[in-house]
Design an enzyme around this catalytic site. Structure first.
Site, PDB file in Angstrom:
ATOM      1  N   ILE A  81     -10.536  12.069  36.713  1.00  0.00           N
ATOM      2  CA  ILE A  81      -9.344  12.515  36.755  1.00  0.00           C
ATOM      3  C   ILE A  81      -8.525  12.692  35.570  1.00  0.00           C
ATOM      4  CG2 ILE A  81      -9.164  12.074  39.086  1.00  0.00           C
ATOM      5  CD1 ILE A  81      -7.478   9.415  38.470  1.00  0.00           C
ATOM      6  N   GLY A  82      -9.099  12.210  34.672  1.00  0.00           N
ATOM      7  CA  GLY A  82      -8.140  12.442  33.339  1.00  0.00           C
ATOM      8  C   GLY A  82      -9.022  11.789  32.297  1.00  0.00           C
ATOM      9  N   PHE A  86      -8.634   7.841  23.884  1.00  0.00           N
ATOM     10  CA  PHE A  86      -9.073   6.544  23.939  1.00  0.00           C
ATOM     11  C   PHE A  86      -9.680   5.957  25.183  1.00  0.00           C
ATOM     12  CE2 PHE A  86      -4.964   6.990  21.694  1.00  0.00           C
ATOM     13  CZ  PHE A  86      -5.714   6.730  20.320  1.00  0.00           C
ATOM     14  N   SER A  87      -9.784   6.793  26.514  1.00  0.00           N
ATOM     15  CA  SER A  87     -10.231   6.363  27.578  1.00  0.00           C
ATOM     16  C   SER A  87     -10.381   7.713  28.565  1.00  0.00           C
ATOM     17  CB  SER A  87      -9.217   5.286  28.165  1.00  0.00           C
ATOM     18  OG  SER A  87      -7.745   6.097  28.293  1.00  0.00           O
ATOM     19  N   LYS A 134      -9.612   2.867  34.762  1.00  0.00           N
ATOM     20  CA  LYS A 134      -9.680   3.333  33.276  1.00  0.00           C
ATOM     21  C   LYS A 134     -10.347   2.855  32.467  1.00  0.00           C
ATOM     22  CE  LYS A 134      -6.049   3.926  29.593  1.00  0.00           C
ATOM     23  NZ  LYS A 134      -4.756   3.593  29.180  1.00  0.00           N
ATOM     24  N   ASP A 221       4.337   7.094  23.483  1.00  0.00           N
ATOM     25  CA  ASP A 221       3.655   8.250  23.767  1.00  0.00           C
ATOM     26  C   ASP A 221       4.174   8.844  25.374  1.00  0.00           C
ATOM     27  OD1 ASP A 221       1.701  10.292  23.324  1.00  0.00           O
ATOM     28  OD2 ASP A 221       0.127   9.066  24.369  1.00  0.00           O
TER      29      ASP A 221
END
Length: 461
Positions: A81-82, A86-87, A134, A221
């Site tokens: 989903i993303g 960095f992840s 994540k 961020d």
């Protein structure tokens, strides 16, 4: 809490053995570039069991399950989903949900709160519950990983902030398990938001930032893809603390924190001032510059960094996040995303100059012991008003000078008055999250929310 922190510290120490020592690096400054907001995925509204999964995503999930031994015993991975710098984040079913006390599950608490006894009885059968897993890339340093997990742990009971459920490590891989929040892609609704809806959006965002800033944490961020907003629930959640840090980390004194008298004295006796007094019409530089290079954290996303971040302020505070929130509001009002789209820090400063003018940018630079000069003639001395920028961007300007002058409506004017408080180049004069929530523009959002709750209560009666 102390035990949890000690556990996290041990994990960081164990992780450190799997990476090269990064302390020897001595870069000019720290810059972590987050992913371009247009390249990030930002929608997780589909919770159906039969949602389609791309073949490449399915292969990615299989590789993840094979490399992270035991993950599929506790979670059933469903979809990706993303993806960020960095992840990678996956949607998964929590197979052991009912074994634990799930205080983090806000949506379940809300459902129980508003459900009738009959609907609660229907829900007695166990239903699937989802989480977001994540996967932090192994290229991240152990210190960065530990920092993110520790900050999430500290913020676990904060309003509108994504809490950390748990974390696992297998060899050199680390995963963080987070709540799964349904939300819409910012690009699907930002062009159609009414000002009344903007109030609710910004109220939820500043509620999150107030909690983060109370803990003296800089998110660093803040952008639409890191604020998962559900417009039907008028609630959002601030996520991704991969670049976050505690206020005061690696601070060195900056001119902006000095008393005004001392700051003026330093500016008057600077190399720049001496060159000006010597009659140089343009900025010149000494042949043998004995000044040390300046290092500062410039982490964030292009287009959302505050002026003091771009100008390498060495004492950055939580107020940098307020500028980023202001860029989001400017995006909503102008219907342009991303509003700023610079290639580097110099371009970013010039984009800001286009709006605020050369005079204000020179003052902002001097505030941090820097010099800002440009000979580009298209940049005016005083820039343009935000009202004019919004009218231009929304096509409400008329080339016919005899035509009636177009203006913003009253609600837009209220939004712009609030926006000026956020997009303030001097960080000392920029509004805080606590002050923002008391601003008239947002207090009307509270009134709207209370009216909606009254309507719900009436319908249930």
């Amino acid at each position: 809490m102390a035990k949890a922190r000690a556990s996290l510290q041990r994990q960081a120490e164990e992780l450190e053995m799997h990476h090269e020592d990064v302390k020897g690096a001595d870069p000019e400054d720290t810059l972590d570039e987050s992913a371009d907001p247009l390249e990030e995925s930002g929608r997780t509204i589909d919770t159906s069991e039969d949602e389609e999964v791309d073949e490449m995503v399915a292969e990615d999930i299989e590789r993840f399950e094979n490399s992270f031994v035991g993950i599929n015993k506790r979670y059933r991975l469903i979809n990706r989903i993303g993806e960020g710098t960095f992840s990678t984040v996956y949607k998964a079913e929590d197979l052991e949900y009912y074994k634990y006390n799930n205080r983090w599950d806000i949506e379940e608490r809300d459902r129980r709160k508003w459900s009738s006894p009959a609907s609660k009885a229907k829900r007695s059968a166990r239903k699937p519950h989802y989480v977001a897993i994540k996967k932090i890339y192994v290229t991240s340093s152990p210190i960065r990983i530990f920092n993110e997990l520790e900050l999430l742990f500290d913020l676990k009971n904060s309003d509108s902030v994504c809490p950390l459920i748990t974390a696992f490590r297998h060899q050199d891989q680390v995963v963080a398990v987070l709540p799964y929040f349904q939300h819409q892609d910012f690009r699907d609704y930002y062009k159609d938001m009414k000002v009344s809806e903007m109030r609710l959006y910004m109220k939820s965002l500043f509620t999150a930032l107030r909690e983060v800033h109370k803990k003296k944490i800089l998110h660093r961020d803040v952008k639409p893809t890191n604020f998962l907003y559900n417009k039907w629930q008028t609630r959002g959640v601030l996520v991704d603390f991969g670049l976050a840090e505690r206020e005061g980390t690696e601070w060195h004194q900056c001119n902006c924190t000095l008393p005004s008298d001392e700051r003026r004295y330093r500016i008057a006796h600077s190399v720049y001032a001496q060159n000006q007094q010597a009659g140089h019409q343009t900025t010149s530089y000494p042949k043998n510059d004995t000044r040390g290079s300046r290092r500062a954290n410039r982490a964030g996303t292009r287009g959302f960094r505050a002026p003091e971040v771009l100008l390498k302020c060495t004492q950055q505070t939580t107020i940098i996040d307020m500028w980023s929130a202001g860029v989001i509001l400017l995006t909503l009002l102008t219907r342009r995303f991303p509003f700023f789209h610079s290639a580097d820090d110099i371009d970013a400063l010039l984009e800001i100059t286009t709006i605020f003018g050369r005079k204000k940018m020179k003052e902002a630079a001097l505030l941090h012991g820097q010099v800002f000069e440009t000979n580009i003639p298209s940049y005016s001395e005083h820039g343009h008003s935000l009202e004019k920028i919004i009218l231009w961007c929304t096509g409400r300007t008329d080339s016919d000078k005899n035509a009636p002058k177009k203006e913003l409506d009253e609600e837009e004017k209220e939004a712009v008055a609030f926006l000026y408080k956020l997009l303030e180049c001097d960080p000392a004069r920029r509004i805080t999250a606590e002050e923002a929530l008391r601003h008239p523009f947002l207090t009307k959002a509270y009134a709207d929310s209370e009216a909606d709750e009254d309507m719900v209560d009436l319908n249930e009666v």
